[in-house]
Design a protein around this motif. Structure first.
Motif, mmCIF file in Angstrom:
data_model
loop_
_atom_site.group_PDB
_atom_site.id
_atom_site.type_symbol
_atom_site.label_atom_id
_atom_site.label_comp_id
_atom_site.label_asym_id
_atom_site.label_seq_id
_atom_site.Cartn_x
_atom_site.Cartn_y
_atom_site.Cartn_z
ATOM 1 N N PRO A 170 -5.668 3.926 2.972
ATOM 2 C CA PRO A 170 -5.031 2.628 2.714
ATOM 3 C C PRO A 170 -5.972 1.443 2.857
ATOM 4 N N VAL A 171 -6.882 1.483 3.831
ATOM 5 C CA VAL A 171 -7.795 0.354 4.015
ATOM 6 C C VAL A 171 -8.804 0.290 2.882
ATOM 7 N N ALA A 172 -9.309 1.455 2.469
ATOM 8 C CA ALA A 172 -10.254 1.488 1.351
ATOM 9 C C ALA A 172 -9.599 0.969 0.073
ATOM 10 N N ALA A 173 -8.345 1.361 -0.140
ATOM 11 C CA ALA A 173 -7.631 0.903 -1.337
ATOM 12 C C ALA A 173 -7.397 -0.607 -1.279
ATOM 13 N N ASP B 40 -2.049 -4.802 8.541
ATOM 14 C CA ASP B 40 -2.239 -6.249 8.676
ATOM 15 C C ASP B 40 -3.516 -6.546 9.454
ATOM 16 N N ALA B 41 -3.751 -5.812 10.568
ATOM 17 C CA ALA B 41 -4.972 -6.006 11.358
ATOM 18 C C ALA B 41 -6.205 -5.685 10.518
ATOM 19 N N SER B 42 -6.110 -4.625 9.731
ATOM 20 C CA SER B 42 -7.234 -4.250 8.867
ATOM 21 C C SER B 42 -7.495 -5.310 7.808
ATOM 22 N N VAL C 43 0.854 -1.189 0.000
ATOM 23 C CA VAL C 43 0.000 0.000 0.000
ATOM 24 C C VAL C 43 0.883 1.230 0.000
ATOM 25 N N HIS C 44 0.586 2.133 -0.919
ATOM 26 C CA HIS C 44 1.341 3.389 -1.033
ATOM 27 C C HIS C 44 0.384 4.553 -0.794
ATOM 28 N N ALA D 89 -3.256 0.499 -3.568
ATOM 29 C CA ALA D 89 -2.969 -0.839 -3.039
ATOM 30 C C ALA D 89 -2.740 -1.820 -4.182
ATOM 31 N N THR D 90 -1.718 -2.640 -4.039
ATOM 32 C CA THR D 90 -1.430 -3.716 -4.980
ATOM 33 C C THR D 90 -1.497 -5.027 -4.209
ATOM 34 N N ILE D 91 -2.258 -5.977 -4.724
ATOM 35 C CA ILE D 91 -2.417 -7.242 -4.011
ATOM 36 C C ILE D 91 -2.242 -8.413 -4.979
ATOM 37 N N LYS D 92 -1.625 -9.472 -4.487
ATOM 38 C CA LYS D 92 -1.413 -10.671 -5.296
ATOM 39 C C LYS D 92 -1.972 -11.857 -4.530
#
Length: 543
Positions: free
Chosen positions: A449-452, A515-517, A412-413, A429-432
């Motif tokens: 960041p959480v929304a992204a 991480d918690a989010s 997340v940036h 946010a980039t997720i794999k």
């Protein structure tokens, strides 16, 4: 007074309650609250002071166009100004224009206020009371007279205070309301002064009823107790607000007062069906005024009938009388068995039954669930606030399911930039992830960041689980668990999710807030899919 006699409830949430710090009601808010109180069968609803502001004027106009069905809406105002005839006082003209059948007028009982606040004579104050009530009566209005600062005035100068009441009564007031405006009187004083007043003015009370009302504030923490003391001493009208909203420390809380009077003392305040609306009405109105509901409020709070300790749970499941003073359903609340590190096997079994899981104390997994629960709560989890996460935990121990996906990693940036007029920020946010052997890489933007992260995860999974498109984040809460650790503190995140029909809460705990989010967001999706699968299964059985 016969304890089965009726008590007239007078709600002033829209006027006195709205004076509470942090409360600002729009016209639409006031109308919503008024109609909810009307459905509850509240006899009197004080709508505000017509002429004090445009909103209150519009409120009364709206109710003239669409009148309430069960309640009398009441306009509120002071007595006329000193040395101005009531018929010529523009303030009273605004009251008449409101078009209400009932009007509440407040006047001074305390000689200190007459001299220091009104800057007039004691004789003129009596004339103001008399002239105002007689004028409003001549215009076809029924008058409730609020004796402001009654108890303080009586204690300082009882002779004059009694003269103000007699004046209002002789002028034709239907009700005389004793106001503890400063909120500093104690219950034994209330009882004594009400009894002494009735003795001094016998016509205040007949055999079956009285013309006495009580209006108390909570500055000494005794507003409800004071109102009860007044009723038991002869008052038959009680003024207060929903949830105790009001200036300074608030007013008498009707959500506490009504059940005590009706269920404990036998007075008739509301019909049984209307009484059962009390808890949902309390929560609805807290949402309208945009204040968090008090979970620990007596009777109507979410925790009012919550049981956490294992011994309590075991007992209450056998007989609710062991730890409940009334049936929660009577006031529209419900029993809750809370799951936590203080729980016993009874708590686990309760939740198993609630979730439709067959489980007994003899099952080894029952103890495994309890041990896992206590381990996680020791790490900072709090399942009493996240029942959805606890159901997922139980099911994973009872029957490990195939994972929805495998996380390969995420980044997340945040880009924070200063503009001329405002500070703006965007997150990327980039997720794999891997689903059924297929690897997916997705990128999404959000206003945080959480929304992204949530958006990127949805994009990655929606092809495999289309139902996720209907899920949304409804609320997000963060709690620092060990503040002494500074920025290295462990964080607890609660995420409330919904699908337009139901809502559920999930939890994540980590020293890394993202991480918690992520944990809470993922479990929110998993639980939503579980609900969807359960619903489809029930539908197929029915069909």
């Amino acid at each position: 007074m016969n304890k089965k006699s009726p008590i007239w409830i007078y709600d002033t949430t829209l006027r006195d309650g709205s004076q509470g710090e942090g409360i600002s009601l729009s016209l639409d808010d006031k109308l919503k609250i008024a109609r909810k109180l009307d459905r509850m069968g509240i006899p009197f609803i004080e709508g505000g002071w017509p002429g004090a502001n445009p909103k209150d004027v519009q409120f009364f106009w709206k109710l003239q166009e669409e009148p309430l069905q069960n309640s009398e809406v009441v306009a509120f105002c002071s007595t006329r100004r000193p040395n101005v005839a009531a018929a010529k006082d523009k303030m009273l003209q605004a009251i008449l224009a409101a078009g209400t059948r009932w009007v509440t007028i407040f006047g001074k009982s305390w000689d200190l206020h007459v001299s220091e606040t009104l800057k007039t004579s004691l004789e003129e104050n009596l004339a103001m009371i008399r002239d105002t009530i007689e004028y409003l009566q001549s215009q076809g209005r029924k008058v409730i007279y609020d004796a402001e600062h009654w108890f303080d005035g009586y204690k300082r100068n009882s002779e004059y205070a009694l003269m103000t009441l007699k004046t209002a009564l002789d002028a034709g007031a239907e009700w005389l309301v004793f106001c503890d405006t400063n909120g500093g009187t104690l219950p034994h004083e209330i009882s004594q002064i009400v009894a002494e007043t009735i003795a001094a003015i016998p016509e205040l009370k007949t055999r079956d009823t009285s013309k006495i009302g009580i209006h108390t504030h909570d500055d000494a923490g005794t507003a409800v107790a004071n109102a009860i003391a007044a009723v038991m001493s002869g008052a038959s009208m009680v003024q207060g607000t929903i949830n105790g909203y009001g200036e300074r420390c608030g007013n008498a809380n009707l959500c506490t007062l009504i059940p005590n009077l009706q269920l404990k003392l036998g007075y008739q305040c509301l019909g049984q069906e209307e009484l059962s609306q009390l808890s949902p009405s309390s929560r609805l109105i807290s949402e309208i005024v945009n204040l968090a509901p008090n979970d620990h409020a007596p009777f109507v709070g979410r925790s009012a009938f919550a049981h956490k300790a294992g011994v309590h749970v075991s007992a209450v499941t056998k007989n609710p009388l062991t730890y409940e003073h009334i049936q929660p359903e009577l006031i529209g609340n419900q029993r809750r068995i809370v799951i936590s590190d203080q729980s016993g096997l009874s708590n686990v079994l309760h939740y198993a039954a609630k979730f439709g899981i067959n489980l007994s104390k003899q099952d080894v997994t029952c103890r495994q669930i309890l041990d896992k629960l206590k381990t996680l709560e020791n790490e900072g989890y709090q399942f009493e606030a996240a029942e959805a996460s606890f159901e997922l935990l139980m099911r994973s121990i009872l029957k490990p399911n195939k994972q929805l996906f495998h996380l390969q990693g995420f980044q997340v940036h945040c880009n924070i930039h200063q503009e001329i007029d405002n500070l703006g920020s965007k997150a990327l946010a980039t997720i794999k992830v891997e689903v059924d052997g297929k690897k997916i890489l997705e990128v999404a933007e959000g206003n945080g960041p959480v929304a992204a992260l949530d958006s990127a995860l949805r994009k990655a999974l929606v092809e495999f689980y289309p139902e996720i498109a209907d899920f949304h984040l409804a609320d997000y809460k963060v709690r620092i668990l060990d503040g002494g650790a500074g920025t290295a503190a462990k964080t607890r995140v609660l995420v409330e999710s919904g699908n337009g029909v139901e809502r559920w809460t999930t939890i994540g705990v980590s020293a890394n807030i993202l991480d918690a989010s992520y944990q809470a967001v993922v479990e929110g999706m998993e639980y939503g899919l579980l609900l969807q699968a359960t619903s489809q299964k029930k539908a197929s059985i029915i069909n």
